[in-house]
Design a protein around this motif. Sequence first.
Motif, PDB file in Angstrom:
ATOM      1  N   HIS A 132       5.604  60.714  -6.013  1.00  0.00           N
ATOM      2  CA  HIS A 132       6.934  61.185  -6.396  1.00  0.00           C
ATOM      3  C   HIS A 132       7.150  60.871  -7.871  1.00  0.00           C
ATOM      4  CE1 HIS A 132       8.751  62.004  -2.323  1.00  0.00           C
ATOM      5  NE2 HIS A 132       7.626  61.381  -2.001  1.00  0.00           N
ATOM      6  N   VAL A 133       7.458  61.893  -8.645  1.00  0.00           N
ATOM      7  CA  VAL A 133       7.663  61.748 -10.081  1.00  0.00           C
ATOM      8  C   VAL A 133       9.059  62.224 -10.436  1.00  0.00           C
ATOM      9  CG1 VAL A 133       6.992  62.662 -12.352  1.00  0.00           C
ATOM     10  CG2 VAL A 133       5.233  61.897 -10.743  1.00  0.00           C
ATOM     11  N   ALA A 134       9.753  61.426 -11.249  1.00  0.00           N
ATOM     12  CA  ALA A 134      11.065  61.798 -11.778  1.00  0.00           C
ATOM     13  C   ALA A 134      10.943  61.965 -13.293  1.00  0.00           C
ATOM     14  CB  ALA A 134      12.105  60.739 -11.441  1.00  0.00           C
ATOM     15  N   HIS A 135      11.400  63.088 -13.790  1.00  0.00           N
ATOM     16  CA  HIS A 135      11.359  63.356 -15.235  1.00  0.00           C
ATOM     17  C   HIS A 135      12.802  63.350 -15.767  1.00  0.00           C
ATOM     18  CE1 HIS A 135       9.121  65.593 -18.640  1.00  0.00           C
ATOM     19  NE2 HIS A 135      10.208  65.023 -19.114  1.00  0.00           N
ATOM     20  N   PHE A 136      13.121  62.299 -16.527  1.00  0.00           N
ATOM     21  CA  PHE A 136      14.452  62.127 -17.114  1.00  0.00           C
ATOM     22  C   PHE A 136      14.454  62.612 -18.560  1.00  0.00           C
ATOM     23  CE2 PHE A 136      14.099  58.852 -13.875  1.00  0.00           C
ATOM     24  CZ  PHE A 136      15.368  58.723 -13.322  1.00  0.00           C
ATOM     25  N   ASP A 137      15.579  63.180 -18.988  1.00  0.00           N
ATOM     26  CA  ASP A 137      15.782  63.319 -20.425  1.00  0.00           C
ATOM     27  C   ASP A 137      17.260  63.208 -20.757  1.00  0.00           C
ATOM     28  OD1 ASP A 137      15.532  66.847 -21.468  1.00  0.00           O
ATOM     29  OD2 ASP A 137      16.967  65.862 -20.143  1.00  0.00           O
ATOM     30  N   VAL A 138      17.539  63.063 -22.046  1.00  0.00           N
ATOM     31  CA  VAL A 138      18.905  62.800 -22.518  1.00  0.00           C
ATOM     32  C   VAL A 138      19.634  64.114 -22.712  1.00  0.00           C
ATOM     33  CG1 VAL A 138      20.290  61.779 -24.359  1.00  0.00           C
ATOM     34  CG2 VAL A 138      18.164  60.667 -23.638  1.00  0.00           C
ATOM     35  N   ASN A 139      20.840  64.186 -22.208  1.00  0.00           N
ATOM     36  CA  ASN A 139      21.656  65.381 -22.428  1.00  0.00           C
ATOM     37  C   ASN A 139      21.994  65.535 -23.903  1.00  0.00           C
ATOM     38  OD1 ASN A 139      21.762  66.291 -19.814  1.00  0.00           O
ATOM     39  ND2 ASN A 139      23.746  65.382 -19.343  1.00  0.00           N
ATOM     40  N   ASP A 140      21.618  66.676 -24.473  1.00  0.00           N
ATOM     41  CA  ASP A 140      21.951  67.029 -25.854  1.00  0.00           C
ATOM     42  C   ASP A 140      21.552  65.946 -26.846  1.00  0.00           C
ATOM     43  OD1 ASP A 140      22.898  68.644 -27.911  1.00  0.00           O
ATOM     44  OD2 ASP A 140      24.947  67.849 -27.771  1.00  0.00           O
ATOM     45  N   ALA A 141      20.313  65.465 -26.722  1.00  0.00           N
ATOM     46  CA  ALA A 141      19.838  64.441 -27.667  1.00  0.00           C
ATOM     47  C   ALA A 141      19.816  64.975 -29.091  1.00  0.00           C
ATOM     48  CB  ALA A 141      18.440  63.974 -27.261  1.00  0.00           C
ATOM     49  N   THR A 142      19.502  66.255 -29.247  1.00  0.00           N
ATOM     50  CA  THR A 142      19.454  66.834 -30.595  1.00  0.00           C
ATOM     51  C   THR A 142      20.835  66.824 -31.234  1.00  0.00           C
ATOM     52  OG1 THR A 142      17.590  68.250 -29.981  1.00  0.00           O
ATOM     53  CG2 THR A 142      18.842  68.861 -31.948  1.00  0.00           C
ATOM     54  N   GLY A 143      21.829  67.271 -30.492  1.00  0.00           N
ATOM     55  CA  GLY A 143      23.188  67.329 -31.036  1.00  0.00           C
ATOM     56  C   GLY A 143      23.809  65.962 -31.245  1.00  0.00           C
ATOM     57  N   LYS A 144      23.510  65.022 -30.341  1.00  0.00           N
ATOM     58  CA  LYS A 144      24.127  63.690 -30.425  1.00  0.00           C
ATOM     59  C   LYS A 144      23.418  62.778 -31.419  1.00  0.00           C
ATOM     60  CE  LYS A 144      25.816  63.610 -25.640  1.00  0.00           C
ATOM     61  NZ  LYS A 144      25.629  62.984 -24.306  1.00  0.00           N
ATOM     62  N   TYR A 145      22.090  62.913 -31.508  1.00  0.00           N
ATOM     63  CA  TYR A 145      21.313  61.955 -32.300  1.00  0.00           C
ATOM     64  C   TYR A 145      20.487  62.614 -33.410  1.00  0.00           C
ATOM     65  CZ  TYR A 145      22.431  59.335 -28.051  1.00  0.00           C
ATOM     66  OH  TYR A 145      23.095  58.753 -26.990  1.00  0.00           O
ATOM     67  N   THR A 146      19.555  63.483 -33.042  1.00  0.00           N
ATOM     68  CA  THR A 146      18.578  63.998 -34.000  1.00  0.00           C
ATOM     69  C   THR A 146      19.221  64.699 -35.187  1.00  0.00           C
ATOM     70  OG1 THR A 146      17.057  64.311 -32.129  1.00  0.00           O
ATOM     71  CG2 THR A 146      16.471  65.351 -34.233  1.00  0.00           C
ATOM     72  N   ASP A 147      20.228  65.511 -34.928  1.00  0.00           N
ATOM     73  CA  ASP A 147      20.873  66.273 -36.005  1.00  0.00           C
ATOM     74  C   ASP A 147      22.023  65.527 -36.664  1.00  0.00           C
ATOM     75  OD1 ASP A 147      19.111  68.316 -35.588  1.00  0.00           O
ATOM     76  OD2 ASP A 147      20.525  69.623 -34.528  1.00  0.00           O
ATOM     77  N   ARG A 148      22.323  64.305 -36.219  1.00  0.00           N
ATOM     78  CA  ARG A 148      23.469  63.575 -36.763  1.00  0.00           C
ATOM     79  C   ARG A 148      23.095  62.236 -37.395  1.00  0.00           C
ATOM     80  NH1 ARG A 148      26.736  61.571 -33.265  1.00  0.00           N
ATOM     81  NH2 ARG A 148      28.461  61.396 -34.747  1.00  0.00           N
ATOM     82  N   LEU A 149      22.060  61.567 -36.851  1.00  0.00           N
ATOM     83  CA  LEU A 149      21.722  60.218 -37.287  1.00  0.00           C
ATOM     84  C   LEU A 149      20.359  60.207 -37.965  1.00  0.00           C
ATOM     85  CD1 LEU A 149      22.683  58.271 -34.024  1.00  0.00           C
ATOM     86  CD2 LEU A 149      24.146  58.731 -36.011  1.00  0.00           C
ATOM     87  N   ASN A 150      20.120  59.144 -38.759  1.00  0.00           N
ATOM     88  CA  ASN A 150      18.763  58.984 -39.272  1.00  0.00           C
ATOM     89  C   ASN A 150      17.831  58.652 -38.111  1.00  0.00           C
ATOM     90  OD1 ASN A 150      18.174  55.953 -39.063  1.00  0.00           O
ATOM     91  ND2 ASN A 150      20.108  55.923 -40.190  1.00  0.00           N
ATOM     92  N   GLU A 151      16.531  58.825 -38.321  1.00  0.00           N
ATOM     93  CA  GLU A 151      15.580  58.716 -37.223  1.00  0.00           C
ATOM     94  C   GLU A 151      15.575  57.335 -36.578  1.00  0.00           C
ATOM     95  OE1 GLU A 151      12.828  58.897 -34.316  1.00  0.00           O
ATOM     96  OE2 GLU A 151      14.079  60.446 -35.219  1.00  0.00           O
ATOM     97  N   PHE A 152      15.743  56.284 -37.367  1.00  0.00           N
ATOM     98  CA  PHE A 152      15.688  54.954 -36.767  1.00  0.00           C
ATOM     99  C   PHE A 152      16.878  54.717 -35.848  1.00  0.00           C
ATOM    100  CE2 PHE A 152      15.745  50.304 -36.551  1.00  0.00           C
ATOM    101  CZ  PHE A 152      14.417  50.075 -36.232  1.00  0.00           C
TER     102      PHE A 152
END
Length: 252
Positions: A138-158
């Motif tokens: 049994h495998v569960a694949h999680f990801d973050v809702n709107d990671a690009t909008g919340k983090y990648t496009d708003r914050l520095n990478e660190f």
Amino acid sequence: MTAAQLTLVQIDNYGPWTVTPEPRREMDLQTLQSRLFADLAQYIGNRGGYVFFTRFDNMVAVTNGLDRRDHELLQESVGNRYPVTVSLGVGVDEVPIEALETATERVQAAGSAQSSDRSEALAGGFRDADDAADDDVHVAHFDVNDATGKYTDRLNEFDSFINIEHGYASLMRYMREEHGALSFFVGGDNVIAACPDLSHEDYRAAVDHVAADADVQLKVGVGSGETPHEAGYAAKHALEDCRYEGTLVEFA
């Protein structure tokens, strides 16, 4: 009922080797570790398994579908191509952490990770191919809702990385403590977990816990199969259903 086969991959005598006859260049060590992981991922992946880097000198693989001979050939390939060898421990259990505990005990019984006397140990039990079932893994694949909008496009990478890792750490600890599941960061905003047979409510509770504990909103697709590849591919499709339906938990 699941029957997860877990393999612990541990580099033999790695700590002493990195400083003998004198400390080695850090980027040379990073290169060796990343290439070794890539080769393991290709070898195990081509046989339907999954491998995760954890601390690089130790790696954890879900190896349903691989037998003893496959493990022996892996050790032979590493020994022929690298200046280090690897020891392997294997365990099978319906709860992934229990299988990994068994695998770890097998390797530890063969000698210390920093012992020059241990080389290419291989110990443990394997899932009987005749007993294999289409819901062993049994495998569960999680990801973050709107990671690009919340983090990648708003914050520095660190700072983006800090937020993603905070959510991962919360999920990893919760799934291990509550269900004996093993969760691994696999890049971007994705986490893959090897799990026992859990319910929709179990996964929703995990998602809610991470939202409350780390302020990170996850969604998850869940799949099962005879091998990690089959289960993981089904989980990927279920995750796409989450995106399409706007839901937080979907089963394949």
